[in-house]
Write an enzyme that holds these catalytic residues in place. Structure first.
Site, PDB file in Angstrom:
ATOM      1  N   GLU A  34      -9.979  -6.658   1.412  1.00 44.43           N
ATOM      2  CA  GLU A  34      -8.837  -5.744   1.584  1.00 44.43           C
ATOM      3  C   GLU A  34      -8.665  -4.908   0.316  1.00 44.43           C
ATOM      4  O   GLU A  34      -8.637  -5.455  -0.783  1.00 44.43           O
ATOM      5  CB  GLU A  34      -7.567  -6.547   1.890  1.00 44.43           C
ATOM      6  CG  GLU A  34      -6.283  -5.734   1.892  1.00 44.43           C
ATOM      7  CD  GLU A  34      -6.293  -4.550   2.851  1.00 44.43           C
ATOM      8  OE1 GLU A  34      -6.531  -4.750   4.047  1.00 44.43           O
ATOM      9  OE2 GLU A  34      -6.080  -3.405   2.381  1.00 44.43           O
ATOM     10  N   HIS A  37      -3.132  -3.752   0.765  1.00 47.54           N
ATOM     11  CA  HIS A  37      -2.179  -4.850   0.966  1.00 47.54           C
ATOM     12  C   HIS A  37      -2.672  -5.761   2.082  1.00 47.54           C
ATOM     13  O   HIS A  37      -3.064  -5.260   3.135  1.00 47.54           O
ATOM     14  CB  HIS A  37      -0.821  -4.352   1.494  1.00 47.54           C
ATOM     15  CG  HIS A  37      -0.235  -3.203   0.786  1.00 47.54           C
ATOM     16  ND1 HIS A  37       0.408  -3.321  -0.416  1.00 47.54           N
ATOM     17  CD2 HIS A  37      -0.145  -1.903   1.126  1.00 47.54           C
ATOM     18  CE1 HIS A  37       0.865  -2.133  -0.772  1.00 47.54           C
ATOM     19  NE2 HIS A  37       0.541  -1.253   0.141  1.00 47.54           N
ATOM     20  N   LYS A  51      10.585  -1.546  12.521  1.00 46.24           N
ATOM     21  CA  LYS A  51      11.527  -2.321  13.341  1.00 46.24           C
ATOM     22  C   LYS A  51      12.719  -2.780  12.506  1.00 46.24           C
ATOM     23  O   LYS A  51      13.840  -2.882  13.017  1.00 46.24           O
ATOM     24  CB  LYS A  51      10.831  -3.514  13.997  1.00 46.24           C
ATOM     25  CG  LYS A  51      10.296  -3.225  15.377  1.00 46.24           C
ATOM     26  CD  LYS A  51       9.050  -2.418  15.452  1.00 46.24           C
ATOM     27  CE  LYS A  51       9.135  -0.964  15.659  1.00 46.24           C
ATOM     28  NZ  LYS A  51       7.827  -0.294  15.686  1.00 46.24           N
ATOM     29  N   ALA A 182       5.083   7.323  20.118  1.00 44.13           N
ATOM     30  CA  ALA A 182       5.924   6.197  19.694  1.00 44.13           C
ATOM     31  C   ALA A 182       6.401   6.358  18.244  1.00 44.13           C
ATOM     32  O   ALA A 182       7.583   6.157  17.946  1.00 44.13           O
ATOM     33  CB  ALA A 182       5.149   4.898  19.856  1.00 44.13           C
ATOM     34  N   ASP A 309      -7.678  -0.249  15.275  1.00 49.13           N
ATOM     35  CA  ASP A 309      -7.499   1.210  15.238  1.00 49.13           C
ATOM     36  C   ASP A 309      -8.786   1.964  14.943  1.00 49.13           C
ATOM     37  O   ASP A 309      -8.991   3.066  15.445  1.00 49.13           O
ATOM     38  CB  ASP A 309      -6.464   1.590  14.168  1.00 49.13           C
ATOM     39  CG  ASP A 309      -5.030   1.379  14.647  1.00 49.13           C
ATOM     40  OD1 ASP A 309      -4.845   0.821  15.756  1.00 49.13           O
ATOM     41  OD2 ASP A 309      -4.102   1.778  13.917  1.00 49.13           O
ATOM     42  N   HIS A 442      19.746 -16.482  35.722  1.00 48.26           N
ATOM     43  CA  HIS A 442      20.924 -15.610  35.815  1.00 48.26           C
ATOM     44  C   HIS A 442      21.954 -16.032  34.779  1.00 48.26           C
ATOM     45  O   HIS A 442      22.166 -17.230  34.603  1.00 48.26           O
ATOM     46  CB  HIS A 442      21.533 -15.717  37.217  1.00 48.26           C
ATOM     47  CG  HIS A 442      22.804 -14.949  37.352  1.00 48.26           C
ATOM     48  ND1 HIS A 442      22.818 -13.580  37.497  1.00 48.26           N
ATOM     49  CD2 HIS A 442      24.106 -15.350  37.340  1.00 48.26           C
ATOM     50  CE1 HIS A 442      24.075 -13.171  37.582  1.00 48.26           C
ATOM     51  NE2 HIS A 442      24.883 -14.223  37.487  1.00 48.26           N
TER      52      HIS A 442
HETATM   53  C1  FAD Z   1       4.993   3.863  11.619  1.00 46.97           C
HETATM   54  C2  FAD Z   1       4.143   3.013  12.523  1.00 46.97           C
HETATM   55  C3  FAD Z   1       4.746   2.156  13.425  1.00 46.97           C
HETATM   56  C4  FAD Z   1       3.955   1.355  14.261  1.00 46.97           C
HETATM   57  N1  FAD Z   1       4.572   0.519  15.141  1.00 46.97           N
HETATM   58  C5  FAD Z   1       3.817  -0.251  15.950  1.00 46.97           C
HETATM   59  C6  FAD Z   1       4.422  -1.161  16.842  1.00 46.97           C
HETATM   60  O1  FAD Z   1       5.649  -1.259  16.933  1.00 46.97           O
HETATM   61  N2  FAD Z   1       3.628  -1.925  17.620  1.00 46.97           N
HETATM   62  C7  FAD Z   1       2.251  -1.835  17.561  1.00 46.97           C
HETATM   63  O2  FAD Z   1       1.564  -2.554  18.286  1.00 46.97           O
HETATM   64  N3  FAD Z   1       1.654  -0.991  16.716  1.00 46.97           N
HETATM   65  C8  FAD Z   1       2.396  -0.200  15.904  1.00 46.97           C
HETATM   66  N4  FAD Z   1       1.780   0.632  15.026  1.00 46.97           N
HETATM   67  C9  FAD Z   1       0.310   0.667  15.006  1.00 46.97           C
HETATM   68  C10 FAD Z   1      -0.244  -0.520  14.217  1.00 46.97           C
HETATM   69  O3  FAD Z   1       0.264  -0.487  12.911  1.00 46.97           O
HETATM   70  C11 FAD Z   1      -1.753  -0.453  14.206  1.00 46.97           C
HETATM   71  O4  FAD Z   1      -2.232  -0.372  15.531  1.00 46.97           O
HETATM   72  C12 FAD Z   1      -2.346  -1.687  13.544  1.00 46.97           C
HETATM   73  O5  FAD Z   1      -1.923  -1.791  12.209  1.00 46.97           O
HETATM   74  C13 FAD Z   1      -3.878  -1.625  13.593  1.00 46.97           C
HETATM   75  O6  FAD Z   1      -4.392  -2.760  12.981  1.00 46.97           O
HETATM   76  P1  FAD Z   1      -5.821  -2.765  12.301  1.00 46.97           P
HETATM   77  O7  FAD Z   1      -6.059  -4.165  11.884  1.00 46.97           O
HETATM   78  O8  FAD Z   1      -6.801  -2.109  13.194  1.00 46.97           O
HETATM   79  O9  FAD Z   1      -5.700  -1.817  11.040  1.00 46.97           O
HETATM   80  P2  FAD Z   1      -4.667  -1.677   9.846  1.00 46.97           P
HETATM   81  O10 FAD Z   1      -3.407  -2.386  10.092  1.00 46.97           O
HETATM   82  O11 FAD Z   1      -4.611  -0.211   9.581  1.00 46.97           O
HETATM   83  O12 FAD Z   1      -5.396  -2.395   8.643  1.00 46.97           O
HETATM   84  C14 FAD Z   1      -6.577  -1.906   8.113  1.00 46.97           C
HETATM   85  C15 FAD Z   1      -6.730  -2.431   6.697  1.00 46.97           C
HETATM   86  O13 FAD Z   1      -8.048  -2.146   6.243  1.00 46.97           O
HETATM   87  C16 FAD Z   1      -7.989  -1.825   4.872  1.00 46.97           C
HETATM   88  N5  FAD Z   1      -9.198  -1.063   4.543  1.00 46.97           N
HETATM   89  C17 FAD Z   1      -9.576   0.155   5.027  1.00 46.97           C
HETATM   90  N6  FAD Z   1     -10.772   0.505   4.522  1.00 46.97           N
HETATM   91  C18 FAD Z   1     -11.160  -0.505   3.700  1.00 46.97           C
HETATM   92  C19 FAD Z   1     -12.306  -0.721   2.888  1.00 46.97           C
HETATM   93  N7  FAD Z   1     -13.297   0.163   2.831  1.00 46.97           N
HETATM   94  N8  FAD Z   1     -12.372  -1.855   2.172  1.00 46.97           N
HETATM   95  C20 FAD Z   1     -11.373  -2.775   2.222  1.00 46.97           C
HETATM   96  N9  FAD Z   1     -10.267  -2.616   2.976  1.00 46.97           N
HETATM   97  C21 FAD Z   1     -10.171  -1.499   3.707  1.00 46.97           C
HETATM   98  C22 FAD Z   1      -6.710  -1.019   4.756  1.00 46.97           C
HETATM   99  O14 FAD Z   1      -6.237  -1.023   3.423  1.00 46.97           O
HETATM  100  C23 FAD Z   1      -5.787  -1.763   5.713  1.00 46.97           C
HETATM  101  O15 FAD Z   1      -5.036  -2.738   5.040  1.00 46.97           O
HETATM  102  C24 FAD Z   1       2.546   1.427  14.176  1.00 46.97           C
HETATM  103  C25 FAD Z   1       1.941   2.271  13.249  1.00 46.97           C
HETATM  104  C26 FAD Z   1       2.721   3.055  12.429  1.00 46.97           C
HETATM  105  C27 FAD Z   1       2.037   3.957  11.443  1.00 46.97           C
END
Ligand code: FAD
Length: 463
Positions: A34, A37, A51, A182, A309, A442
């Site tokens: 990572e 964070h 939230k 959203a 994502d 209910h």
């Molecule tokens: C404002 C906001 C509100 C949201 N609310 C919701 C919600 O209510 N419900 C919901 O389901 N989703 C919500 N989402 C979407 C959700 O946050 C994402 O779908 C989710 O975080 C995706 O998870 P992930 O593990 O794919 O990636 P991420 O959570 O993006 O984590 C990826 C991690 O990889 C790390 N990284 C990237 N490249 C490298 C590298 N080369 N080397 C080492 N580390 C690296 C990054 O630092 C990061 O920590 C929201 C998003 C936002 C922006």
């Protein structure tokens, strides 16, 4: 000498950390890398802190309604810094929890930026220098970031991305939110509730455009009632940035007008973190901004997977986590089922909340289904009235031929908690018959889920 692992996960968001833990549970030697964070966007800058902010807004909203409940509040007010501090505290607590869980499961955590240098080889830039790691399997879980459209780029001053909006430097007085997905609508709801004069501009023909049209229309009605201005089929053409304001040129209905705001939130989508990972060299395919995968999250490169994502829509934490578990099980030699896209629920935590799973009525018809549609309004539900939440709708879409629950769509109080009932139903391939047979407690809002099923077959009792 390079450390070697059975599985290395790059990224510790809800995709990455869950994948790492499941892999370790199954006996794999696992590392999670990572660069920023633990917990990723979701815990630090996404799902959780938003939230927490929205909860403050909800309590503030209820404070204004105290009289309706026979209560009195001398003067409802807020301290924006304290609201934000609470949200940051919640995020910090949960991110700390991820560290604890990884440790408990004996996952090696490496803090640094990872790049793939050759098949099975990763170079990690850490504070102390470069570390080499080898892995039999690599899982990309690098997530995504806010999309910047040319001319609408966030600058952190008057034009914010979601990250700026989560730690606002000032309280907007006149706010423009570009995009009503959203993320956009949750921030619009938060700032509007705290008193910002809020305008939402949406390029599509309705707010929350992925939702069922009827649900979008009802949500919009409530937003407008709360004072939001909604411009649909409208485009922000440019932003003229001054020291204390932004002049937005907005095109709508063939006309172009300039409007002044003191703050703009750009929420026009996200792009996958696919850059600087060395993917092209390994032969992984990238389509626009996401890594191309099959239903098992395989990239086509031996031993390389992509989840969450970075692997494309829907950009949701629970989709990322589910894929993480599936990939860990696959790597450990299991036979997991691929995720079913139509069974991934979507929730938006605006006021009123919106939640859905499966096909909208429009999409079901377009897919050739003959449908039976049920509707049950909140006004017909005892618990909704007792809660003082009589506005909302539960809508069901069934296949008229087989009775399969094709989709469910809701707007109103607590629907983000209710939707899971229908999601379980879809996993169990339920039909109207089982839902009708089910006993609902209910008084609960969940009774509307029963009634919306009965309604599709002309049997609703309370409406
Ligand atoms: C404002 C906001 C509100 C949201 N609310 C919701 C919600 O209510 N419900 C919901 O389901 N989703 C919500 N989402 C979407 C959700 O946050 C994402 O779908 C989710 O975080 C995706 O998870 P992930 O593990 O794919 O990636 P991420 O959570 O993006 O984590 C990826 C991690 O990889 C790390 N990284 C990237 N490249 C490298 C590298 N080369 N080397 C080492 N580390 C690296 C990054 O630092 C990061 O920590 C929201 C998003 C936002 C922006």
């Amino acid at each position: 000498m390079a450390q070697s692992f059975d599985m290395v996960v790059i990224g510790s968001g809800p995709g990455g950390y869950v994948c790492a833990i499941r892999g370790a549970q199954l006996g794999l030697k696992v590392a999670c890398i990572e660069r920023e964070h633990l917990g990723g966007i979701c815990l630090n800058w996404g799902c959780i802190p938003t939230k927490a902010l929205l909860r403050s807004a909800e309590v503030f909203h209820l404070m204004h309604r105290a009289k309706e409940f026979g209560l009195s509040v001398e003067k409802a007010g807020y301290d924006l810094d304290a609201v934000v501090q609470r949200s940051r505290g919640v995020a910090k607590q949960l991110a700390g929890g991820v560290g604890h869980l990884l440790k408990k499961n004996k996952v090696t955590v490496i803090m640094g930026e990872a790049t793939l240098t050759a098949p099975g080889k990763i170079s990690v830039k850490t504070d102390k220098g470069t570390e080499e790691v080898t892995a039999k399997n690599i899982v990309l879980a690098t997530g995504a970031r806010a999309r910047d459209l040319p001319g609408l780029e966030a600058d952190g001053k008057r034009v914010w991305s979601y990250k700026h909006a989560l730690v606002p430097a000032h309280m907007p007085k006149k706010l423009l939110v570009i995009g009503s997905g959203a993320i956009g609508i949750e921030f619009a709801s938060f700032f509007n509730t705290l008193g910002a004069d809020t305008t939402v501009v949406e390029v599509m023909d309705r707010v929350l455009p992925v939702e069922d049209a009827e649900i979008s229309a009802l949500a919009k009605k409530q937003f407008v009632k709360q004072g939001m201005k909604i411009m649909e089929k409208a485009t922000v053409k440019s932003l003229d940035r001054k020291a204390d304001k932004v002049i937005a040129t907005i095109e709508s209905g063939g006309k172009t007008e300039a409007q002044e705001f003191d703050t703009v939130i750009s929420a026009v989508g996200i792009v996958g973190n696919v850059e600087n990972l060395g993917l092209e060299k390994l032969g992984a395919k990238i389509d626009r901004t996401h890594v191309v995968t099959d239903e098992y999250c395989r990239t086509g490169v031996e031993g390389l997977y992509a989840i969450g994502d970075v692997a494309g829509a829907p950009w949701l934490a629970h989709k990322a986590s589910h894929e993480g578990v599936m990939v860990a099980e696959l790597i450990a030699g299991g036979h997991p089922h691929p995720i079913k896209p139509n069974s991934i629920p979507g929730c938006t935590y605006c006021n009123p909340q919106v939640a859905s799973v499966g096909l909208t009525e429009e999409k079901a018809k377009a897919a050739g289904y003959q449908v039976k549609v049920g509707r049950f309004p909140f006004i017909g539900n005892g618990k909704a009235i007792a809660l003082g939440e009589p506005e909302g709708l539960v809508k069901t879409v069934f296949d008229a031929k087989t009775g399969e629950l094709l989709g469910a769509h809701m707007v109103g109080a607590e629907v983000t908690e209710l939707i899971q009932g229908y999601v379980v139903g879809r996993t169990l391939e339920t039909t109207e018959a089982e839902l009708m047979e089910t006993v609902f407690p209910h008084p609960t809002l969940s009774e509307m889920m029963h009634e919306a099923t009965l309604s599709a077959y002309g049997r609703a009792i309370h409406f």
